[in-house]
Write an enzyme that holds these catalytic residues in place. Structure first.
Site, PDB file in Angstrom:
ATOM      1  N   LYS A 233       0.857  -1.201   0.000  1.00  0.00           N
ATOM      2  CA  LYS A 233       0.000   0.000   0.000  1.00  0.00           C
ATOM      3  C   LYS A 233       0.885   1.241   0.000  1.00  0.00           C
ATOM      4  CE  LYS A 233       0.939   1.239   4.397  1.00  0.00           C
ATOM      5  NZ  LYS A 233       1.747   2.419   4.713  1.00  0.00           N
TER       6      LYS A 233
ATOM      7  N   ASP B 121      -2.354  -1.590  10.270  1.00  0.00           N
ATOM      8  CA  ASP B 121      -2.611  -1.560   8.825  1.00  0.00           C
ATOM      9  C   ASP B 121      -3.228  -2.868   8.299  1.00  0.00           C
ATOM     10  OD1 ASP B 121      -1.505   0.939   8.678  1.00  0.00           O
ATOM     11  OD2 ASP B 121       0.420   0.273   7.856  1.00  0.00           O
TER      12      ASP B 121
END
Ligand code: C5P
Length: 293
Positions: free
Chosen positions: A11, A139
């Site tokens: 990401k 995350d």
């Protein structure tokens, strides 16, 4: 044994602001996270057994641990504990995402293991799976979901937003790496308003991002990452790559707690040209696009 293969996508953070330090030591943040097409490959082979036995084999990652010090291993243990199951599990992880780079590689691997375990055993409700992901790392819930999302809390509260037009990015890596706790310590030392008095990032940017994400016909606002101000002074290679990309005229930002730097380019061709220019300077760079799971 059932075998499942998953891609563990990296990401990037298009926007990342930290607003407060919490009593539990974590920080409150707002971030726009985007899955990109760089991925680790995760294979999970598993079957119910009398006793749990987890084996993690790593390819391409000589410095990573292979037992409970590895988040992918912990994800398998946590899944079985939450589901009250015993199983023999063999995880093979082929790493491509650089480690300690701000690209969420460890979180992506853990999320991929959770997805694989869920498709093999199907033992957990979706909300339980997301809560479990949040216990593994801030995350990990985003990495379970993928795509584009606005994240709040310590990062674990994820609101998916519709995908925009296909984005093209160049990821540029130096040899530096930063641990997440150390990056947050540097922030604490630099910002005196993490006591709850800090409203948001400068110049109404948070609002601009909200508007952008809610309206498909608006242009992307400026990129912002609060970590840049404390990490780039510590990472001269990343700082010089950042400067070089800026000179080329592309929007540039450090991802997460760094030090990977990314550029946004209008086309795949321009991404390839920028990669070649950076490689010419001895900088390792790759072209990626938006990705979804
Ligand atoms: O959640 P995760 O395990 O990735 O966090 C690693 C470390 O980063 C935490 O122990 C904490 O020091 C710091 N952190 C934080 N605030 C967040 C996320 C992480 O302070 N929102």
């Amino acid at each position: 044994m059932t075998t499942v293969n998953e891609r563990a996508y990296a990401k990037i953070n298009l926007y990342l602001d930290v607003t407060a330090r919490r009593p539990d030591g974590f920080h409150e943040l707002t971030s726009v996270m985007q899955t990109v097409s760089l991925y680790d490959e995760v294979e999970v082979r598993a079957a119910l057994a009398d006793q749990t036995r987890i084996i993690l084999s790593l390819e391409n990652a000589p410095t990573l641990g292979t037992d409970s010090d590895n988040l992918a291993y912990r994800a398998a243990t946590a899944y079985l504990d939450a589901a009250h199951l015993s199983a023999a599990v063999h995880i093979t992880l082929y790493k491509r995402i650089p480690i300690g780079a701000g690209l969420g590689g460890g979180s992506a691997d853990a999320a991929a293991v959770l997805r694989a375990m869920q498709s093999i055993f199907g033992a957990l409700e979706n909300d339980v799976l997301y809560a479990l992901a949040a216990t593994l790392g801030s995350d990990v819930p985003f990495c379970l979901l993928g795509g584009t999302a606005v994240c709040h809390g310590r990062g674990e509260r994820v609101n998916s937003v519709p995908a925009r037009k296909n984005g093209h990015y160049v990821l540029a890596f130096g040899t530096e790496s930063v641990s997440t706790p150390e990056a947050y310590r540097l922030l604490d030392a630099a910002f005196s308003d993490f006591d709850g008095s800090r409203a948001s990032s400068p110049d109404g940017l948070a609002d601009a991002w909200q508007i952008y994400l809610a309206n498909s016909d608006t242009d992307m606002p400026s990129l912002y990452n609060i970590f840049e101000s404390v990490i780039l002074p510590h990472c001269p290679i990343a700082a010089s790559v950042h400067e070089q990309i800026k000179t080329s005229g592309y929007p540039v930002l450090m991802s997460g707690s760094g030090p990977t730097v990314f550029a946004i380019t209008p086309t795949a061709d321009e991404a390839r040209t920028l990669v070649a220019a950076l490689k010419h300077e001895g900088i390792f760079a790759i072209a990626v696009t938006d990705a979804a799971l």
